[in-house]
Design an enzyme around this catalytic site. Structure first.
Site, PDB file in Angstrom:
ATOM      1  N   SER A  88      30.452 -31.524 -48.272  1.00 55.95           N
ATOM      2  CA  SER A  88      30.249 -32.208 -49.579  1.00 55.95           C
ATOM      3  C   SER A  88      28.885 -31.711 -50.227  1.00 55.95           C
ATOM      4  O   SER A  88      28.965 -32.124 -51.763  1.00 55.95           O
ATOM      5  CB  SER A  88      30.149 -33.779 -49.197  1.00 55.95           C
ATOM      6  OG  SER A  88      28.682 -33.961 -48.528  1.00 55.95           O
TER       7      SER A  88
ATOM      8  N   LYS B 112      20.192 -32.527 -53.470  1.00 55.49           N
ATOM      9  CA  LYS B 112      21.718 -33.268 -53.423  1.00 55.49           C
ATOM     10  C   LYS B 112      21.408 -34.702 -53.942  1.00 55.49           C
ATOM     11  O   LYS B 112      20.554 -35.512 -53.676  1.00 55.49           O
ATOM     12  CB  LYS B 112      22.054 -33.427 -51.939  1.00 55.49           C
ATOM     13  CG  LYS B 112      23.513 -33.800 -51.712  1.00 55.49           C
ATOM     14  CD  LYS B 112      24.193 -33.506 -50.280  1.00 55.49           C
ATOM     15  CE  LYS B 112      25.561 -34.224 -50.259  1.00 55.49           C
ATOM     16  NZ  LYS B 112      26.222 -34.162 -48.930  1.00 55.49           N
TER      17      LYS B 112
ATOM     18  N   SER C 284      28.849 -31.090 -43.936  1.00 53.40           N
ATOM     19  CA  SER C 284      28.520 -31.080 -45.255  1.00 53.40           C
ATOM     20  C   SER C 284      27.620 -30.100 -45.757  1.00 53.40           C
ATOM     21  O   SER C 284      27.444 -29.691 -46.905  1.00 53.40           O
ATOM     22  CB  SER C 284      28.567 -32.513 -45.753  1.00 53.40           C
ATOM     23  OG  SER C 284      29.620 -33.119 -45.851  1.00 53.40           O
TER      24      SER C 284
END
Lengths: 455, 93
Positions: free
Chosen positions: A141, A66, A165
């Protein structure tokens, strides 16, 4: 794709060709799951593997990271314009671990700007599309980290989970995702949004792979002062469990229909009961107040001086900072920083921030009571199927989509999202919540559920 | 009720320049979000707050010098620099 399937491919075609094929798929992909693709480095590592020079438990396995996790000399943007030129000069703890075990970092996954969102629509680099329906979101997210697993654009990925997330994109993309116990994985090198809530965690296509990645990233690190100083080892365990359905964690008819079917299957093997958590009524408000307050403090560092987006001309400090931040931050980030500043400002501290931290105590109490009676708790991960792009236009409506995932972060507990098939051709996830450091129980239970469900 | 003045004041605290249109948009959104947050008024006051979930207190490391970033590395991501230093905006107005 599972690690075992990937390694078969590597054995028959060589790692270089397998990685080249994956890079080609990424290039042609419509998902927008990556912000940066590490093409040259990945191919170089693959060659190294083919020469027998890459060793470790993840040797030759492509991993997506990420984009809020620091990677030395590789662009790390947090999907924000304000970090669009930022190349960290050090690796995050988890990235060091990946490299030590021979993993191939294939790219930096797209996400909501600074991890603030539930759909990856707030990314400066555009929305991540759902691999099962391009008109829908992949969740957020960590939307990129979820989509790449479903679309074979990586074999493993790392996400971060502040209020759901990892679990939300796992659910929306039909993959496994784990939010570990607070403190199990070092946050050193994770660009902070809300420190007291967030954890880095693994995403994968099966429980064994998820467990292996957790074994690699969990452990002691003195550079994170909230690190619990303990590691993780996966041990198969088939004992009968007491499973509690959380009454306050629901969803619409589509997801609850599937949830109830899954419960019927679980009942054939374990004891299932129901549990009520009265404090959850306040959890969403408390979560957002704490997250926004911590964000307002954390994101004060972006001033266009030491790193990140800068204006050409230096002005007086007030004007310069205010302009850099006005241009560099997206709308949702501004909204959360400002609401956080508001909640912490004189006269409101007791009403919002302190009250929210009291709710956290009540949430922990409810969980503690529940775990006196049950080994694991279950719910639908998300209250609905993957949303259409643009469907959650109003901020408050967006926040409310996190209702089933945020109580876990307030308490610092571990929770897993397990894919339980499809409804209307869209993936659905089951959320499994455990007591502190009970990841082994969660993963074993998750493995059983996914075996029974695919039978 | 949230006023436009409060929105401007908050933007100033957060050091984010906002336009008139943004101020009005944020005002409406803040009102609905803060209105939702008011649900916490129902919560009893007599509860200890939890700021941190781990039972950790004052985690220190040994005070020994270790490796640190070189000057070049530290300055690598800065746009404005001069003679090995960060160059910031004027602080005296």
């Amino acid at each position: 794709m599972k690690i075992a399937e990937w390694m078969e491919k590597v054995e028959s075609h060589g790692c270089y060709d397998a990685v080249a094929e994956m890079l080609d798929r990424i290039e042609k992909s419509k998902l927008n799951a990556y912000i940066t693709v590490c093409m040259d480095q990945a191919l170089e590592m693959a060659e190294k593997y083919d020469r027998g020079e890459l060793k470790g438990r993840l040797a030759g396995v492509p991993v997506a990271v990420k984009d809020n996790i620091s990677t030395k000399d590789v662009l790390t943007t947090c999907a924000s314009k304000i970090l669009s030129n930022y190349k960290p000069v050090f690796d995050a703890h988890v990235v060091e671990k990946l490299k030590q075990e021979g993993a191939i970092i294939i790219g930096k996954a797209n996400m909501d700007e600074f991890a603030m969102g539930t759909t990856t629509e707030t990314s400066h680099y555009g929305v991540v599309r759902n691999p099962y329906d391009l008109e829908r979101v992949a969740g957020g997210s960590s939307g990129g980290s979820g989509a790449v697993i479903a679309a074979d654009e990586a074999v493993l990925s790392l996400g971060s989970d502040t209020g759901g997330s990892i679990r939300c994109p796992a659910s929306f993309c039909g993959v496994f995702g784990l939010k570990p116990t607070y403190g199990l994985v070092s946050r050193y090198g994770l660009i902070p949004y809300a420190n007291s809530l967030e954890q880095i965690g693994p995403m994968a296509d099966c429980i064994e792979d998820l467990a292996l990645l957790l074994e690699v990233i969990a452990g002691k690190d003195s550079r994170d002062s909230t690190n619990a100083g303990r590691g993780f080892k996966f041990i198969p365990d088939e004992r009968k469990l007491k499973v509690g359905i959380v009454k306050e964690m629901g969803g619409n008819d589509e997801v609850m229909g599937r949830f109830n079917e899954v419960v019927e299957v679980i009942k054939q093997h374990h004891d299932v009961g129901e549990v009520s958590m009265p404090s959850f009524k306040y959890a969403l408000a408390a979560y957002y107040i704490i997250a926004m307050s911590e964000a307002s403090s954390n994101l004060a560092r972006y001033d266009g001086v030491r790193y990140g987006f800068a204006l050409e001309k230096l002005d007086s400090w007030r004007r310069y900072f205010s302009k850099v931040r006005a241009e560099g931050f997206g709308e949702e980030v501004k909204r959360r920083i400002m609401l956080g500043s508001y909640a912490l400002s004189a006269g409101y501290y007791g009403k919002y921030y302190l009250k929210a931290q009291k709710v956290r105590t009540l949430v922990i109490r409810d969980f503690r009571k529940a775990f006196e009676q049950y080994d694991v708790l279950i719910s639908s991960t998300m209250p609905a199927l993957p949303f259409k792009i643009g469907e959650l236009a109003d901020p408050l409506t967006m926040y409310k989509a996190d209702v089933n995932t945020v109580p876990i972060n307030l308490a610092g507990l571990p929770a897993l999202s397990v894919p339980v098939g499809f409804v209307k051709k869209l993936p659905v996830g089951l959320q499994v919540i455990g007591d502190y450091f009970s990841e082994n129980t969660l993963l074993n239970f998750g493995r059983q559920v996914s075996e029974w469900w695919s039978e | 009720m949230v006023s436009v003045e409060e929105v401007y004041h908050t933007a100033e605290l957060a050091k984010i320049e906002i336009s008139e249109d943004e101020a009005e948009k944020f005002r409406k959104e803040f009102e609905s979000i803060l209105n939702y947050f008011n649900i916490l008024d129902e919560v009893e006051e007599d509860v200890e707050p939890t700021f941190q979930v781990l039972p950790l207190r004052n985690v220190f490391r040994e005070d020994e010098p270790g490796e640190c970033l070189s000057q070049d590395e530290a300055l690598k991501n800065a746009t404005h620099k001069e003679e090995g230093c960060f160059k910031g905006p004027r602080v005296v107005e």
